[in-house]
Design a protein around this motif. Structure first.
Motif, PDB file in Angstrom:
ATOM      1  N   THR A 145      31.774  37.087  43.058  1.00 40.95           N
ATOM      2  CA  THR A 145      31.894  38.281  43.528  1.00 40.95           C
ATOM      3  C   THR A 145      33.071  38.612  43.956  1.00 40.95           C
ATOM      4  OG1 THR A 145      30.756  40.014  44.878  1.00 40.95           O
ATOM      5  CG2 THR A 145      31.035  37.839  45.787  1.00 40.95           C
ATOM      6  N   LYS A 146      33.470  39.526  44.641  1.00 43.69           N
ATOM      7  CA  LYS A 146      34.995  39.931  45.256  1.00 43.69           C
ATOM      8  C   LYS A 146      35.936  39.588  44.051  1.00 43.69           C
ATOM      9  CE  LYS A 146      33.103  38.712  49.954  1.00 43.69           C
ATOM     10  NZ  LYS A 146      33.507  38.402  51.229  1.00 43.69           N
ATOM     11  N   ASP A 148      37.637  41.815  42.713  1.00 42.20           N
ATOM     12  CA  ASP A 148      38.494  43.028  43.032  1.00 42.20           C
ATOM     13  C   ASP A 148      39.756  42.340  44.025  1.00 42.20           C
ATOM     14  OD1 ASP A 148      37.837  43.911  46.178  1.00 42.20           O
ATOM     15  OD2 ASP A 148      36.232  43.365  45.087  1.00 42.20           O
ATOM     16  N   SER A 183      31.886  42.508  41.363  1.00 47.61           N
ATOM     17  CA  SER A 183      32.659  43.164  42.536  1.00 47.61           C
ATOM     18  C   SER A 183      31.838  44.345  43.105  1.00 47.61           C
ATOM     19  CB  SER A 183      34.012  43.695  42.471  1.00 47.61           C
ATOM     20  OG  SER A 183      34.552  44.644  43.363  1.00 47.61           O
TER      21      SER A 183
END
Ligand SMILES: Nc1nc2c(ncn2[C@@H]2O[C@H](COP(=O)(O)OP(=O)(O)OP(=O)(O)O)[C@@H](O)[C@H]2O)c(=O)[nH]1
Ligand SMILES: [Mg+2]
Length: 234
Positions: A145-146, A148, A183
């Motif tokens: 995740t993240k 972005d 994300s």
């Protein structure tokens, strides 16, 4: 067309000890990961809600398990994050033991969603949790995740590196460990994650069809040419 297995999830209960766990009578999936990795945000994104699971800018806040009931009747557990340095050692040990006991003994757990910050990769505590879980032969979905926070090409490389680290570290279980770049902010990877979770929960095509029909009845379709906005794909 994806089934949204977390959509319409409802808060069920909070558990701070084994005795407070809901009865192990229906299929359950658990979201685990380091403190602040983005577990609650991932649950919210998959549930298409902003505040179903509580998120926090302060790491180490979730010090209990929050259970949610999914539309299918299955349970979802938002587990406390591990590894936050400022948590007192005894409490850390308590939760690490609790988590490893929970993932290794919870009979109804059909799969583990491991949330990992794509910029940080696999940590020792992630490995410890995986060590407790994978022997059972049940599948793991890693949400990198993240994403972005990285450029798309850097995110692809980081997700591939993470997958390689997992498959090298767990060669016997590699076929049951999948990595999805994710994300919660940009809604990246939702469909891939949903597909895996729906399969774990045994949600079949017929149920996909029923869900689709329900959604169409509940919501009038947008008129042609109107953009639905970035919040959710159909
Ligand atoms: N940029 C970005 N920020 C994210 C993403 N997911 C979560 N965050 C942020 O990361 C912080 C932690 O998110 P949470 O979802 O609360 O993390 P958690 O793993 O549930 O944390 P604990 O329950 O404390 O272990 C918050 O400030 C979120 O807004 C993401 O995909 N992208
Ligand atoms: Mg949380």
């Amino acid at each position: 067309m994806a089934l949204h297995p977390l959509q319409n999830a409802e808060f069920l209960s909070t558990a701070a000890s084994d005795a407070q766990l809901p009865p192990a009578s229906v299929a359950e999936i658990a979201f685990a990961g380091r403190s602040n990795a983005g577990k609650s945000s991932a649950i919210n994104a998959l549930a298409n809600r902003t505040r179903l699971a509580f998120t926090s800018k302060t790491p180490g806040r979730t010090q209990h398990i929050n259970f949610f009931r999914l539309r299918s009747g299955a349970l979802l557990a938002d587990l406390p994050g591990y590894g936050y340095a400022a948590v007192p050692r005894e409490l850390k040990t308590h939760w690490q033991q609790f988590l490893s006991r929970y993932v290794s003994t919870r009979q109804t757990l059909v799969g583990l969603v491991l949330v990992i910050d794509i910029r940080h990769g696999l940590a020792d505590l992630d490995r410890q949790l995986l060590d407790s879980f994978v022997e059972s032969g049940r599948p793991v979905l890693v949400l990198a995740t993240k994403s972005d926070k990285l450029t798309p090409s850097a995110a692809r490389v980081a997700a591939r590196d993470l997958e390689r680290a997992l498959h090298t570290g767990y060669p016997v279980h590699a076929s049951r460990i999948s990595v999805v770049p994710f994300s919660a902010v940009r809604h990246v990877g939702l469909e891939d994650a949903e597909r895996v979770i729906a399969q774990w929960l045994g949600l079949e095509e017929t149920q996909v069809q029923e869900a689709r029909e329900r959604t169409h009845k509940e919501k009038a379709p947008p008129s042609r040419g109107v953009t639905r906005g970035p919040k959710r794909r159909s």
